[in-house]
Structures are given as C-alpha cells and as structure tokens.
Write a protein that holds these residues in place. Structure first.
Motif, PDB file in Angstrom:
ATOM      1  N   SER A   1       0.855  -1.186   0.000  1.00 16.26           N
ATOM      2  CA  SER A   1       0.000   0.000   0.000  1.00 16.26           C
ATOM      3  C   SER A   1       0.888   1.231   0.000  1.00 16.26           C
ATOM      4  O   SER A   1       1.913   1.263   0.682  1.00 16.26           O
ATOM      5  N   THR A   2       0.497   2.235  -0.758  1.00 19.08           N
ATOM      6  CA  THR A   2       1.213   3.502  -0.772  1.00 19.08           C
ATOM      7  C   THR A   2       0.268   4.598  -1.255  1.00 19.08           C
ATOM      8  O   THR A   2      -0.547   4.362  -2.148  1.00 19.08           O
ATOM      9  N   ARG A   3       0.385   5.760  -0.668  1.00 14.31           N
ATOM     10  CA  ARG A   3      -0.460   6.883  -1.100  1.00 14.31           C
ATOM     11  C   ARG A   3       0.055   7.508  -2.392  1.00 14.31           C
ATOM     12  O   ARG A   3      -0.670   8.220  -3.065  1.00 14.31           O
ATOM     13  N   HIS A   4       1.307   7.247  -2.729  1.00  9.03           N
ATOM     14  CA  HIS A   4       1.939   7.862  -3.906  1.00  9.03           C
ATOM     15  C   HIS A   4       2.647   6.790  -4.742  1.00  9.03           C
ATOM     16  O   HIS A   4       3.889   6.741  -4.761  1.00  9.03           O
ATOM     17  N   PRO A   5       1.901   5.918  -5.421  1.00  6.91           N
ATOM     18  CA  PRO A   5       2.548   4.810  -6.129  1.00  6.91           C
ATOM     19  C   PRO A   5       3.502   5.250  -7.242  1.00  6.91           C
ATOM     20  O   PRO A   5       4.546   4.625  -7.432  1.00  6.91           O
ATOM     21  N   GLN A   6       3.187   6.345  -7.939  1.00  3.67           N
ATOM     22  CA  GLN A   6       4.084   6.787  -9.012  1.00  3.67           C
ATOM     23  C   GLN A   6       5.403   7.304  -8.459  1.00  3.67           C
ATOM     24  O   GLN A   6       6.475   7.008  -9.006  1.00  3.67           O
ATOM     25  N   ARG A   7       5.346   8.069  -7.376  1.00  3.86           N
ATOM     26  CA  ARG A   7       6.578   8.587  -6.765  1.00  3.86           C
ATOM     27  C   ARG A   7       7.433   7.462  -6.204  1.00  3.86           C
ATOM     28  O   ARG A   7       8.658   7.468  -6.351  1.00  3.86           O
ATOM     29  N   LEU A   8       6.797   6.474  -5.580  1.00  4.55           N
ATOM     30  CA  LEU A   8       7.547   5.327  -5.064  1.00  4.55           C
ATOM     31  C   LEU A   8       8.173   4.546  -6.207  1.00  4.55           C
ATOM     32  O   LEU A   8       9.333   4.129  -6.125  1.00  4.55           O
ATOM     33  N   SER A   9       7.444   4.379  -7.291  1.00  7.70           N
ATOM     34  CA  SER A   9       7.975   3.669  -8.460  1.00  7.70           C
ATOM     35  C   SER A   9       9.195   4.390  -9.035  1.00  7.70           C
ATOM     36  O   SER A   9      10.204   3.760  -9.384  1.00  7.70           O
ATOM     37  N   GLN A  10       9.126   5.707  -9.117  1.00  8.84           N
ATOM     38  CA  GLN A  10      10.257   6.490  -9.627  1.00  8.84           C
ATOM     39  C   GLN A  10      11.470   6.365  -8.706  1.00  8.84           C
ATOM     40  O   GLN A  10      12.601   6.255  -9.173  1.00  8.84           O
ATOM     41  N   ALA A  11      11.239   6.369  -7.409  1.00  8.59           N
ATOM     42  CA  ALA A  11      12.344   6.224  -6.453  1.00  8.59           C
ATOM     43  C   ALA A  11      12.985   4.842  -6.595  1.00  8.59           C
ATOM     44  O   ALA A  11      14.213   4.707  -6.529  1.00  8.59           O
ATOM     45  N   LEU A  12      12.172   3.809  -6.799  1.00 12.20           N
ATOM     46  CA  LEU A  12      12.716   2.458  -6.997  1.00 12.20           C
ATOM     47  C   LEU A  12      13.496   2.365  -8.299  1.00 12.20           C
ATOM     48  O   LEU A  12      14.514   1.675  -8.374  1.00 12.20           O
ATOM     49  N   ASP A  13      13.034   3.056  -9.340  1.00 12.91           N
ATOM     50  CA  ASP A  13      13.770   3.078 -10.609  1.00 12.91           C
ATOM     51  C   ASP A  13      15.155   3.676 -10.428  1.00 12.91           C
ATOM     52  O   ASP A  13      16.114   3.264 -11.079  1.00 12.91           O
ATOM     53  N   GLN A  14      15.287   4.646  -9.533  1.00  7.91           N
ATOM     54  CA  GLN A  14      16.577   5.299  -9.303  1.00  7.91           C
ATOM     55  C   GLN A  14      17.592   4.380  -8.638  1.00  7.91           C
ATOM     56  O   GLN A  14      18.786   4.522  -8.874  1.00  7.91           O
ATOM     57  N   ILE A  15      17.138   3.435  -7.803  1.00 14.40           N
ATOM     58  CA  ILE A  15      18.106   2.573  -7.113  1.00 14.40           C
ATOM     59  C   ILE A  15      18.346   1.256  -7.847  1.00 14.40           C
ATOM     60  O   ILE A  15      19.303   0.555  -7.531  1.00 14.40           O
TER      61      ILE A  15
END
Length: 151
Positions: free
Chosen positions: A130-144
């Motif tokens: 669960s996340t309130r900001h799935p797109q932002r979390l996805s972008q952060a995961l793409d960075q690592i």
C-alpha cells in the motif's frame, strides 16, 4: 540520502473517531469519579493514538534498498514496478493476488504498488505494498535499480 519516505499512518478521521473513547470512559467512571473518567479517557486516547501512529509501517527508499516496515529489498532484487489505483488496486489485493506474494496492506491506503523480484531463489514472485503515492515510489525504486546494458 533518502529518495522516498512514507509512513502508512491512519488518516485524521481514524484519530477523530478514536476520540470517542474519552466520553465512553467518562460514562464508565461517572459513578466513581468524573475526573478519573477524564484521566482514563485522555490517557487511553493518547496511548492508542501514539501506538497507531508510531506503529504504522514506513516505506523508505535509499541507496541501501527498499524498506517496507521491517522487510528489505536490496537494489539488485528490485524489478519492474506497476502502480494500481481504485478498482484495479482492489483487484490486485483480492482476486488477482498470488498467494505467494509478500504483502504490506493498510485498509486506509487504497493504492498499491507491485514490485517484481529479480531474485530467482525468492519464493515470493513479487511484493505488493500500500502507498499513497505509487508513481513517486515507483520512480524512487527506478533510481536505485541497477542499470544493465541496453536499459
């Protein structure tokens, strides 16, 4: 450096509803002493509110990986991600959920992010959080996520 951080705490409405413990405590302790009822009610409200807030899991992405509560995915284990909102999120948490998947759900947070795993030895095919900001979390995961040739 933290690329993303989110606490999956309850919304304010939950804390407002929980405030009903104060008048309930006053009613229970009214035959004994109203002041005791106030003290017990306020004490219970504060204690449970603190537990609800600080006991809520934290999602964090930094250079060491993705932490969801106490669990961790190292950067090399993070695969493709997919965000789901509204009815799609409900379907991902319900009928489309693989029983082997690792999950972290909170009923008050409807959107979910699906994270495919690259570790072939992991019995879970993916994580669903669960996340309130799935797109932002996805972008952060793409960075690592480690870059491979041709990516």
């Amino acid at each position: 450096m933290t690329a993303y951080r989110e606490r999956l705490a309850p919304p304010p409405l939950v804390f407002l509803a929980w405030a009903l413990v104060v008048p309930a405590s006053i009613l229970v302790f009214l035959p004994i002493d109203a002041a005791v009822g106030w003290g017990v009610g306020i004490g219970l409200y504060l204690a449970i509110s603190l537990l609800l807030f600080f006991g809520s899991p934290v999602l964090r992405v930094d250079e060491s990986g993705f932490r969801a509560g106490r669990a961790i995915l190292y950067p090399g284990e993070v695969g493709a991600t997919a965000a789901f909102l509204a009815e799609e999120a409900t379907a991902e948490r319900g009928p489309r959920l693989d029983a082997r998947a690792w999950t972290l759900f909170r009923g008050w947070v409807k959107p979910v992010l699906r994270i495919e795993l690259t570790d072939q030895n992991d019995p879970a095919p993916y994580w669903l959080v669960s996340t309130r900001h799935p797109q932002r979390l996805s972008q952060a995961l793409d960075q690592i996520r480690p870059r491979t040739p041709g990516r």
